[in-house]
Design a protein around this motif. Structure first.
Motif, short mmCIF file in Angstrom:
data_model
loop_
_atom_site.label_atom_id
_atom_site.label_comp_id
_atom_site.label_asym_id
_atom_site.label_seq_id
_atom_site.Cartn_x
_atom_site.Cartn_y
_atom_site.Cartn_z
N HIS A 92 50.86 12.16 42.62
CA HIS A 92 51.24 12.12 41.21
C HIS A 92 51.43 10.75 40.79
O HIS A 92 51.61 9.86 41.70
N HIS A 94 53.85 8.72 39.43
CA HIS A 94 55.14 7.95 39.47
C HIS A 94 54.98 6.67 40.27
O HIS A 94 54.41 6.79 41.10
N ASP A 96 56.69 4.90 42.17
CA ASP A 96 57.04 4.90 43.73
C ASP A 96 55.82 5.49 44.62
O ASP A 96 56.12 5.57 45.96
N HIS A 97 54.84 6.12 44.09
CA HIS A 97 53.56 6.54 44.68
C HIS A 97 52.44 5.74 44.42
O HIS A 97 51.46 5.56 45.20
N HIS A 174 55.51 16.04 38.38
CA HIS A 174 55.48 16.86 39.46
C HIS A 174 54.94 18.29 39.52
O HIS A 174 54.43 18.83 40.46
N ASP A 194 55.71 14.90 45.72
CA ASP A 194 57.10 15.32 45.00
C ASP A 194 57.05 16.71 44.62
O ASP A 194 57.61 16.81 43.76
#
Ligand SMILES: [Zn+2]
Length: 291
Positions: A92, A94, A96-97, A174, A194
């Motif tokens: 996804h 976000h 942090d990914h 998510h 996530d």
């Protein structure tokens, strides 16, 4: 002027021999199949990045962490001449990914991408979209039922999203999480990204068997995920939580750690164990940690 050109010739011959030797060596190294598939959950702080290498050296990166530290991590598991990642899966968008994937796509040739392709309006995600386009990388929209061979010996099965989410706008990204089940022989690795309990219920409700030897625990060990009924169905021998030391969300939540301890034989967490490596010969699975 023979006395001047002779050393030059000698250096040229030495140079060519060295390049030839390196070439033969790297070719032999890359041709030889190993007997194991290895999966590394990198310690990239409060973020996610999982690297898979199949016995025939097909390389998959699932998420890229939040920043350029992914490059140092990839450098630690890939030979220095290797500048290709065969497949990237983005669970996804976000930061942090996807954040580190921007650095990956700048340094490595990425073979193909699988992601939800749902709309998401951040600078990192726009940069990722732009770089994919500039590099002519095909971005496949993940959907339940998709099966992809990774090398000759292993495969990835997509368990969610349940419908095509391309260009769909969501309140919570998510809800379109790409959940991937990796199989090699009898070994299975379930990578939750996530995914939250709604996706867990969706998987079970559709009669999909999520049983796996290894679980990359959903959402950094947050209480939004890892419901009891789902963990019972996965019944993982090994669970790995990716979370940053003293992160501001309090991940992993204690109740989830307790639950994992009840449903899993071994629990690892990147904030304490560093990089976690799981290897499989197609039958049994072994683990090693950096710390
Ligand atoms: Zn997220």
């Amino acid at each position: 002027m023979p006395n001047k050109s002779r050393p030059r010739i000698l250096w040229t011959v030495l140079g060519i021999s060295l390049i030839a030797a390196l070439g033969v060596w790297s070719l032999l190294f890359s041709l030889k199949d190993r007997s194991v598939l290895s999966l590394t959950v990198f310690d990239v702080g409060q973020a996610d990045a999982v690297f898979i290498e199949t016995p025939d050296r097909f390389q998959v990166l699932v998420d890229g962490g939040g920043d350029a530290q992914i490059l140092q991590k990839l450098g630690s598991v890939m030979p220095f001449w290797d500048r290709t990642v065969d497949l990237v899966i983005l669970t996804h968008p976000h930061a942090d990914h996807v954040g580190g994937l921007v650095d990956v796509i700048k340094r490595y040739r990425v073979g193909a991408v699988i992601e939800s392709n749902a709309n998401y309006g951040t600078a990192e995600y726009a940069e990722w979209q732009k770089l994919k386009k500039e590099n002519n990388i095909v971005s496949h929209s993940a959907v339940l039922g998709m099966r992809v061979g990774i090398g000759r010996y292993a495969r990835v099965q997509i368990l969610s999203p349940f419908g095509v989410m391309s260009a769909v706008s969501l309140k919570n990204p998510h809800d379109a999480n790409v959940t991937a089940l990796v199989s090699f022989g009898a070994s299975k690795f379930l990578l939750m990204g996530d995914a939250e309990d709604e996706i867990e219920r969706g998987i079970l409700g559709r009669g999909i068997n999520p049983r796996a030897n290894m679980l990359k625990v959903g959402h950094h060990g947050s209480r939004t995920s890892s419901s009891e009924i789902f963990l019972a169905a996965v019944s993982p021998g090994i669970s790995v939580v990716s979370a940053g030391r003293n992160n501001r969300y309090g991940h992993p939540h204690q109740e989830i750690l307790d639950r994992l301890a009840a449903f899993s034989k071994q629990v690892f967490r990147t904030d304490r164990d560093g990089d976690v490596v799981i290897s499989s010969d197609g039958r049994s699975v072994t683990t090693a940690t950096a710390k």
